[in-house]
Motif scaffolding. Sequence first.
Motif, PDB file in Angstrom:
ATOM      1  N   GLY A  34      78.257  22.647  29.453  1.00  0.00           N
ATOM      2  CA  GLY A  34      77.607  22.541  28.149  1.00  0.00           C
ATOM      3  C   GLY A  34      76.805  21.258  28.008  1.00  0.00           C
ATOM      4  O   GLY A  34      75.698  21.258  27.454  1.00  0.00           O
ATOM      5  N   GLN A  35      77.346  20.157  28.500  1.00  0.00           N
ATOM      6  CA  GLN A  35      76.618  18.885  28.450  1.00  0.00           C
ATOM      7  C   GLN A  35      75.356  18.948  29.298  1.00  0.00           C
ATOM      8  O   GLN A  35      74.298  18.445  28.901  1.00  0.00           O
ATOM      9  N   ARG A  36      75.463  19.567  30.467  1.00  0.00           N
ATOM     10  CA  ARG A  36      74.283  19.680  31.332  1.00  0.00           C
ATOM     11  C   ARG A  36      73.203  20.529  30.660  1.00  0.00           C
ATOM     12  O   ARG A  36      72.017  20.188  30.708  1.00  0.00           O
ATOM     13  N   ARG A  37      73.611  21.618  30.024  1.00  0.00           N
ATOM     14  CA  ARG A  37      72.621  22.472  29.348  1.00  0.00           C
ATOM     15  C   ARG A  37      71.930  21.713  28.213  1.00  0.00           C
ATOM     16  O   ARG A  37      70.717  21.846  28.021  1.00  0.00           O
ATOM     17  N   THR A  38      72.676  20.917  27.484  1.00  0.00           N
ATOM     18  CA  THR A  38      72.096  20.139  26.387  1.00  0.00           C
ATOM     19  C   THR A  38      71.063  19.153  26.914  1.00  0.00           C
ATOM     20  O   THR A  38      69.972  18.999  26.347  1.00  0.00           O
ATOM     21  N   ILE A  39      71.396  18.468  28.007  1.00  0.00           N
ATOM     22  CA  ILE A  39      70.466  17.505  28.600  1.00  0.00           C
ATOM     23  C   ILE A  39      69.209  18.207  29.097  1.00  0.00           C
ATOM     24  O   ILE A  39      68.083  17.744  28.876  1.00  0.00           O
ATOM     25  N   ILE A  40      69.386  19.332  29.773  1.00  0.00           N
ATOM     26  CA  ILE A  40      68.251  20.075  30.326  1.00  0.00           C
ATOM     27  C   ILE A  40      67.293  20.518  29.221  1.00  0.00           C
ATOM     28  O   ILE A  40      66.072  20.427  29.360  1.00  0.00           O
ATOM     29  N   GLU A  41      67.848  20.982  28.105  1.00  0.00           N
ATOM     30  CA  GLU A  41      67.010  21.444  26.997  1.00  0.00           C
ATOM     31  C   GLU A  41      66.258  20.295  26.336  1.00  0.00           C
ATOM     32  O   GLU A  41      65.128  20.460  25.880  1.00  0.00           O
ATOM     33  N   ALA A  42      66.886  19.110  26.299  1.00  0.00           N
ATOM     34  CA  ALA A  42      66.295  17.983  25.579  1.00  0.00           C
ATOM     35  C   ALA A  42      65.369  17.134  26.436  1.00  0.00           C
ATOM     36  O   ALA A  42      64.454  16.490  25.901  1.00  0.00           O
ATOM     37  N   ASN A  43      65.582  17.114  27.750  1.00  0.00           N
ATOM     38  CA  ASN A  43      64.876  16.149  28.588  1.00  0.00           C
ATOM     39  C   ASN A  43      64.483  16.764  29.929  1.00  0.00           C
ATOM     40  O   ASN A  43      65.282  16.819  30.851  1.00  0.00           O
ATOM     41  N   PRO A  44      63.239  17.214  30.062  1.00  0.00           N
ATOM     42  CA  PRO A  44      62.804  17.837  31.320  1.00  0.00           C
ATOM     43  C   PRO A  44      62.719  16.860  32.485  1.00  0.00           C
ATOM     44  O   PRO A  44      62.555  17.286  33.629  1.00  0.00           O
ATOM     45  N   ASP A  56      74.680  26.527  34.312  1.00  0.00           N
ATOM     46  CA  ASP A  56      73.697  25.764  33.553  1.00  0.00           C
ATOM     47  C   ASP A  56      72.561  26.640  33.025  1.00  0.00           C
ATOM     48  O   ASP A  56      71.748  26.174  32.239  1.00  0.00           O
ATOM     49  N   MET A  57      72.508  27.887  33.464  1.00  0.00           N
ATOM     50  CA  MET A  57      71.314  28.701  33.224  1.00  0.00           C
ATOM     51  C   MET A  57      71.648  29.975  32.460  1.00  0.00           C
ATOM     52  O   MET A  57      71.376  31.089  32.900  1.00  0.00           O
ATOM     53  N   ILE A  58      72.277  29.809  31.310  1.00  0.00           N
ATOM     54  CA  ILE A  58      72.590  30.949  30.442  1.00  0.00           C
ATOM     55  C   ILE A  58      71.298  31.630  29.988  1.00  0.00           C
ATOM     56  O   ILE A  58      70.333  30.965  29.597  1.00  0.00           O
ATOM     57  N   GLY A  59      71.296  32.952  30.058  1.00  0.00           N
ATOM     58  CA  GLY A  59      70.119  33.695  29.633  1.00  0.00           C
ATOM     59  C   GLY A  59      69.173  34.033  30.761  1.00  0.00           C
ATOM     60  O   GLY A  59      68.228  34.798  30.573  1.00  0.00           O
ATOM     61  N   ASP A  60      69.405  33.481  31.955  1.00  0.00           N
ATOM     62  CA  ASP A  60      68.565  33.800  33.102  1.00  0.00           C
ATOM     63  C   ASP A  60      69.200  34.972  33.850  1.00  0.00           C
ATOM     64  O   ASP A  60      70.347  34.903  34.272  1.00  0.00           O
ATOM     65  N   ASP A  61      68.447  36.044  34.015  1.00  0.00           N
ATOM     66  CA  ASP A  61      68.989  37.238  34.670  1.00  0.00           C
ATOM     67  C   ASP A  61      69.195  37.044  36.166  1.00  0.00           C
ATOM     68  O   ASP A  61      69.999  37.740  36.786  1.00  0.00           O
ATOM     69  N   ASP A  62      68.443  36.127  36.760  1.00  0.00           N
ATOM     70  CA  ASP A  62      68.535  35.897  38.204  1.00  0.00           C
ATOM     71  C   ASP A  62      69.264  34.580  38.455  1.00  0.00           C
ATOM     72  O   ASP A  62      68.714  33.509  38.244  1.00  0.00           O
TER      73      ASP A  62
END
Length: 426
Positions: A34-44, A56-62
């Motif tokens: 969850g922390q990694r996903r938050t960072i990824i969304e906020a800071n490319p 880390d990739m919820i919502g990605d089908d692949d």
Amino acid sequence: MSAEPLLAPYAGWLVKPEWAERVVSRAYDNLTAGQRRTIIEANPYSYVNVTRSSEDMIGDDDLSIYRLVASGADALTRLMDAAVFAPIGRAALHLYRLTHARGSQTGIICTASLDGFVDGRIRIHENVREDRTELLTEHLLGVGATSHPVALTVRAWADSEYAALLDEAAAAATPDLEFGSDLVQHQIWTVPEELNGRILAAIEGKHLYVADGHHRSAAAQRARLRQPANTLLARTLAAVFPHSQLHVEAYHRAVSLQNHQNHEECLRSMKSQIGVRGGALERVRNAEDARPRHRGEVGVYGAGGWHRLTLPSADSTKGALGALDVDRLRRQVIDPVLGADELAATGSVDYVPDTAGLSELISCCDTSDRVGFVMYPLSVDELLTVADEAGRMPPKSSFFYPKPRAGAFLRVLGCGATSHLAADAS
């Protein structure tokens, strides 16, 4: 013994000071999904974007390995296009110092020969999981760079020549980089070239031990076999710290109920089977009462309540490994009672570092119907002894904290996403 030097300077890259706070990230396993996903969304531009895994990739089908590697390669390309790193321009050692409430630890950043893992100059103490090793292997070859060093340690006390030389090198110049938080401050220096030989000579001939990074080092060895013509893959990025400066935290377990229908049935079976062997399982009031007070105790979370597990006496015939709580729990509870295999790539066991808090362990158990085990931390000496005896603990048996961050250094490997760049000279 290999003629290849065990440790050596390397011609790498450093993150530019003005980019450090945005790019440098906490170690992958020091963050929850969850922390990694938050960072990824906020800071490319966080280096977390480069080291991807399926959770880390919820919502990605692949969520194939190749999709994860491609995502990491795209992230590294984004960083390189933004010119966040600058090449050092020569083969160099770096100093890395972490300062925290319990003191500080200072080591060198260098490259280590993978031959050391074969001929015994570098010793390991943990088993690895096939799925994680394969992902990291593909990452090395597809992303074509590494930034998070394998943390090694050498037996060296505060008054050793090695520790003294590191302090001397730090005192000779101001840091190239400084970043961090109120909890941990990180400082990085480029070692004056005239000190390189003295520092390396101070630990020449000594055994090194993997403190953190068993999966990364296993992946580096596998990548070398896959591309033997790439000489850069004969070495891996490493940090070498004196053992007396390191601190070990516990890695807790969240285990699925393979052999039981519900938590109550599992706890009854656990109490019965562990009792026959001379152990005990008792209900306690809360998490604080369940937290182990010494070796041989394990906290257990299940059915919404807490228990204290007293492990049966250690088997003296099994050496240093057999005396460790993590191995005793695996052999006496996780495998026979819950039916979970810690080495299997089935996800039957998840790991939560103590630094994430027991609330994270509770959440992991509640959301995935698992039983939690709160471990007592190992000591550095225990780990070194197991490694000396060629023992292999279960994965994630120890958690060194604090540890070097990712994104400060970059070692270009000249393959995958970096095949168009001039590779390192080491």
